[in-house]
Design a protein around this motif. Structure first.
Motif, mmCIF file in Angstrom:
data_model
loop_
_atom_site.group_PDB
_atom_site.id
_atom_site.type_symbol
_atom_site.label_atom_id
_atom_site.label_comp_id
_atom_site.label_asym_id
_atom_site.label_seq_id
_atom_site.Cartn_x
_atom_site.Cartn_y
_atom_site.Cartn_z
ATOM 1 N N MET A 87 0.820 -1.193 0.000
ATOM 2 C CA MET A 87 0.000 0.000 0.000
ATOM 3 C C MET A 87 0.865 1.258 0.000
ATOM 4 O O MET A 87 0.577 2.228 -0.712
ATOM 5 N N THR A 88 1.945 1.239 0.777
ATOM 6 C CA THR A 88 2.858 2.384 0.817
ATOM 7 C C THR A 88 3.492 2.626 -0.540
ATOM 8 O O THR A 88 3.678 3.777 -0.953
ATOM 9 N N ASP A 89 3.819 1.553 -1.256
ATOM 10 C CA ASP A 89 4.386 1.698 -2.592
ATOM 11 C C ASP A 89 3.428 2.445 -3.522
ATOM 12 O O ASP A 89 3.847 3.309 -4.302
ATOM 13 N N VAL A 90 2.151 2.106 -3.448
ATOM 14 C CA VAL A 90 1.158 2.770 -4.297
ATOM 15 C C VAL A 90 1.089 4.261 -3.960
ATOM 16 O O VAL A 90 1.043 5.119 -4.849
ATOM 17 N N TYR A 91 1.093 4.591 -2.675
ATOM 18 C CA TYR A 91 1.062 5.995 -2.259
ATOM 19 C C TYR A 91 2.309 6.732 -2.713
ATOM 20 O O TYR A 91 2.237 7.860 -3.229
ATOM 21 N N LEU A 92 3.478 6.121 -2.511
ATOM 22 C CA LEU A 92 4.735 6.771 -2.893
ATOM 23 C C LEU A 92 4.795 7.009 -4.399
ATOM 24 O O LEU A 92 5.284 8.055 -4.848
ATOM 25 N N TYR A 93 4.319 6.059 -5.159
ATOM 26 C CA TYR A 93 4.301 6.219 -6.613
ATOM 27 C C TYR A 93 3.409 7.397 -7.015
ATOM 28 O O TYR A 93 3.790 8.223 -7.862
ATOM 29 N N ASN A 94 2.226 7.502 -6.397
ATOM 30 C CA ASN A 94 1.313 8.591 -6.726
ATOM 31 C C ASN A 94 1.848 9.944 -6.255
ATOM 32 O O ASN A 94 1.656 10.959 -6.931
ATOM 33 N N VAL A 95 2.524 9.970 -5.109
ATOM 34 C CA VAL A 95 3.152 11.216 -4.642
ATOM 35 C C VAL A 95 4.207 11.667 -5.643
ATOM 36 O O VAL A 95 4.312 12.860 -5.975
ATOM 37 N N ALA A 96 5.014 10.727 -6.131
ATOM 38 C CA ALA A 96 6.053 11.063 -7.105
ATOM 39 C C ALA A 96 5.438 11.588 -8.401
ATOM 40 O O ALA A 96 5.955 12.535 -9.007
ATOM 41 N N VAL A 97 4.324 10.993 -8.834
ATOM 42 C CA VAL A 97 3.637 11.475 -10.032
ATOM 43 C C VAL A 97 3.123 12.896 -9.820
ATOM 44 O O VAL A 97 3.281 13.773 -10.689
ATOM 45 N N ALA A 98 2.516 13.156 -8.657
ATOM 46 C CA ALA A 98 2.002 14.484 -8.353
ATOM 47 C C ALA A 98 3.129 15.516 -8.319
ATOM 48 O O ALA A 98 3.023 16.604 -8.900
ATOM 49 N N ASP A 99 4.235 15.180 -7.651
ATOM 50 C CA ASP A 99 5.375 16.106 -7.580
ATOM 51 C C ASP A 99 6.002 16.326 -8.947
ATOM 52 O O ASP A 99 6.447 17.435 -9.270
ATOM 53 N N LEU A 100 6.057 15.270 -9.760
ATOM 54 C CA LEU A 100 6.656 15.395 -11.084
ATOM 55 C C LEU A 100 5.833 16.324 -11.976
ATOM 56 O O LEU A 100 6.396 17.177 -12.680
ATOM 57 N N ILE A 101 4.519 16.161 -11.959
ATOM 58 C CA ILE A 101 3.662 17.052 -12.749
ATOM 59 C C ILE A 101 3.772 18.479 -12.237
ATOM 60 O O ILE A 101 3.755 19.442 -13.010
ATOM 61 N N PHE A 102 3.938 18.634 -10.924
ATOM 62 C CA PHE A 102 4.104 19.957 -10.331
ATOM 63 C C PHE A 102 5.358 20.644 -10.872
ATOM 64 O O PHE A 102 5.310 21.786 -11.326
ATOM 65 N N VAL A 103 6.498 19.952 -10.854
ATOM 66 C CA VAL A 103 7.755 20.572 -11.289
ATOM 67 C C VAL A 103 7.796 20.758 -12.802
ATOM 68 O O VAL A 103 8.514 21.624 -13.305
ATOM 69 N N VAL A 104 7.022 19.955 -13.551
ATOM 70 C CA VAL A 104 6.956 20.142 -14.998
ATOM 71 C C VAL A 104 6.102 21.360 -15.348
ATOM 72 O O VAL A 104 6.434 22.131 -16.265
ATOM 73 N N ALA A 105 4.995 21.557 -14.628
ATOM 74 C CA ALA A 105 4.108 22.690 -14.907
ATOM 75 C C ALA A 105 4.673 24.011 -14.398
ATOM 76 O O ALA A 105 4.421 25.069 -14.981
ATOM 77 N N LEU A 106 5.459 23.964 -13.321
ATOM 78 C CA LEU A 106 5.954 25.186 -12.681
ATOM 79 C C LEU A 106 6.770 26.084 -13.613
ATOM 80 O O LEU A 106 6.528 27.300 -13.647
ATOM 81 N N PRO A 107 7.734 25.575 -14.381
ATOM 82 C CA PRO A 107 8.511 26.478 -15.252
ATOM 83 C C PRO A 107 7.665 27.202 -16.287
ATOM 84 O O PRO A 107 7.911 28.381 -16.575
ATOM 85 N N PHE A 108 6.661 26.526 -16.854
ATOM 86 C CA PHE A 108 5.801 27.169 -17.847
ATOM 87 C C PHE A 108 5.010 28.314 -17.225
ATOM 88 O O PHE A 108 4.869 29.387 -17.825
#
Length: 363
Positions: free
Chosen positions: A66-87
């Motif tokens: 269960m923790t793996d699923v949460y960590l994966y989704n947190v990483a996806v959320a953070d990744l989309i955040f840092v990709v959208a931020l520069p634009f």
């Protein structure tokens, strides 16, 4: 990511009375340059760290718990955040060059992933609470199944989308004349046709971000991790001191990154419709910008605090580095010589079932 910030740019459209009359709240060039460098560093480290987490789960570790699923989704959320931020930052500093659709999508995606990232951190603390504090109770194993974790993650993303609806509905691309220069800036911000709606949204949006994006996860984390620490201190384990230190680091870093910004945002929201001086408003906006950058930095620390600190995850991470080095070495040999050696590199990638599969990369 993930960190929570305001979707509304208070520096350009605020209903307040300035004592001296018109007040130019645009940041000076030095502040813009400094923020650009800081945000570039955050984007670079956040992109690398979270991309490595996602890469590890996709090709090496798999999501087994269960923790793996949460960590994966947190990483996806953070990744989309840092990709959208520069634009978003680039378009804000150079006038919004992208269209209305991109304006809505970027602002909404930005907000969705901020909400989802913070709520998922609360889910991680709840999962660890069930695994450690409620380990002996019968519902513990059922509550921590992969099916439940995926359903919870889906609910978090849907809830984050619902919280972002005001941003999606009211964010518009519009033109605004500069106070000093005779120029027109193209902005991408929340825009309202009615004064009553503007006043309501200027309070509701930041209030939701403070309450659900900060206070709710903070309360869940404090309760869960406090219970975990008490349980670990009662247990006779040689690893308990290290576990307690990790838990304290997670909570302290969360508070240090997000408390300054949310306190400043709350103060700013409460004073929106009060009379204040131009100089005081400029100082408050500067503090808001600095504290917001500190909150952004949390997306770079999430991979370290939640993933790389684990022994097994670190082993997978080392394997990624080794495999990347092997691939690069193979590419160099292939580019420089028509005949590559028969055995360039041997790696021991862990398969999804945990067995050690020896993989040879040869020409």
């Amino acid at each position: 990511m993930a960190s929570v910030t305001s979707d509304y740019d208070y520096s350009t459209a605020i209903d307040f009375t300035i004592e001296e009359g018109l007040c130019n709240l645009d940041p000076n060039p030095m502040e813009v340059i400094t923020q650009t460098y800081i945000h570039s560093i955050i984007c670079a480290f956040g992109l690398i760290g979270n991309a490595l987490v996602i890469l590890t789960y996709v090709f090496y570790k798999r999501t087994k718990t269960m923790t793996d699923v949460y960590l994966y989704n947190v990483a996806v959320a953070d990744l989309i955040f840092v990709v959208a931020l520069p634009f978003i930052i680039y378009n804000e500093q150079h006038s919004w060059l992208m269209g209305s659709v991109a304006c809505k999508i970027l602002r909404s995606a930005y907000s969705i992933n901020l909400y989802s990232g913070m709520l998922l951190l609360a889910c991680i603390s709840g999962d660890r609470y069930i695994a450690i504090v409620q380990a002996r109770k019968s519902f513990g194993a059922r509550a921590r199944s992969l099916t439940y974790s995926r359903l919870i993650c889906s609910a978090v993303w849907v809830f984050a989308v619902a919280l972002t609806l005001p941003t999606l509905l009211y964010t518009e691309r519009f033109e605004e004349k500069s106070l000093e220069a005779q120029t027109t800036n193209v902005m991408c911000q929340m825009s309202f046709s009615k004064t009553e709606t503007a006043k309501l949204m200027k309070v509701v949006v930041p209030s939701l971000q403070i309450a659900i994006g900060f206070l709710l996860p903070l309360l869940v984390m404090v309760f869960c991790y406090s219970s975990i620490v008490c349980t670990l201190l009662r247990a006779q384990s040689t690893q308990r001191q290290k576990a307690v230190r990790v838990i304290l680091a997670v909570v302290v870093v969360f508070i240090m990154c997000h408390l300054p910004y949310n306190v400043t945002l709350l103060s700013h929201t409460l004073s929106l419709f009060k009379e204040r001086s131009c100089e005081a408003e400029k100082i408050k906006l500067q503090v808001l910008a600095v504290s917001r950058s500190i909150a952004y930095f949390h997306c770079c620390l999430n991979p370290i605090l939640y993933a790389f600190i684990g022994v097994r995850f670190r082993s997978h991470f080392k394997q990624i580095i080794l495999d990347l080095w092997c691939f690069s070495k193979k590419y160099i040999y292939t580019a420089r010589s028509s005949r590559a050696p028969s055995d360039i590199c041997i790696t021991g990638r862990m398969s999804s079932d945990g067995s050690n599969n020896m993989t040879s990369f040869s020409a």
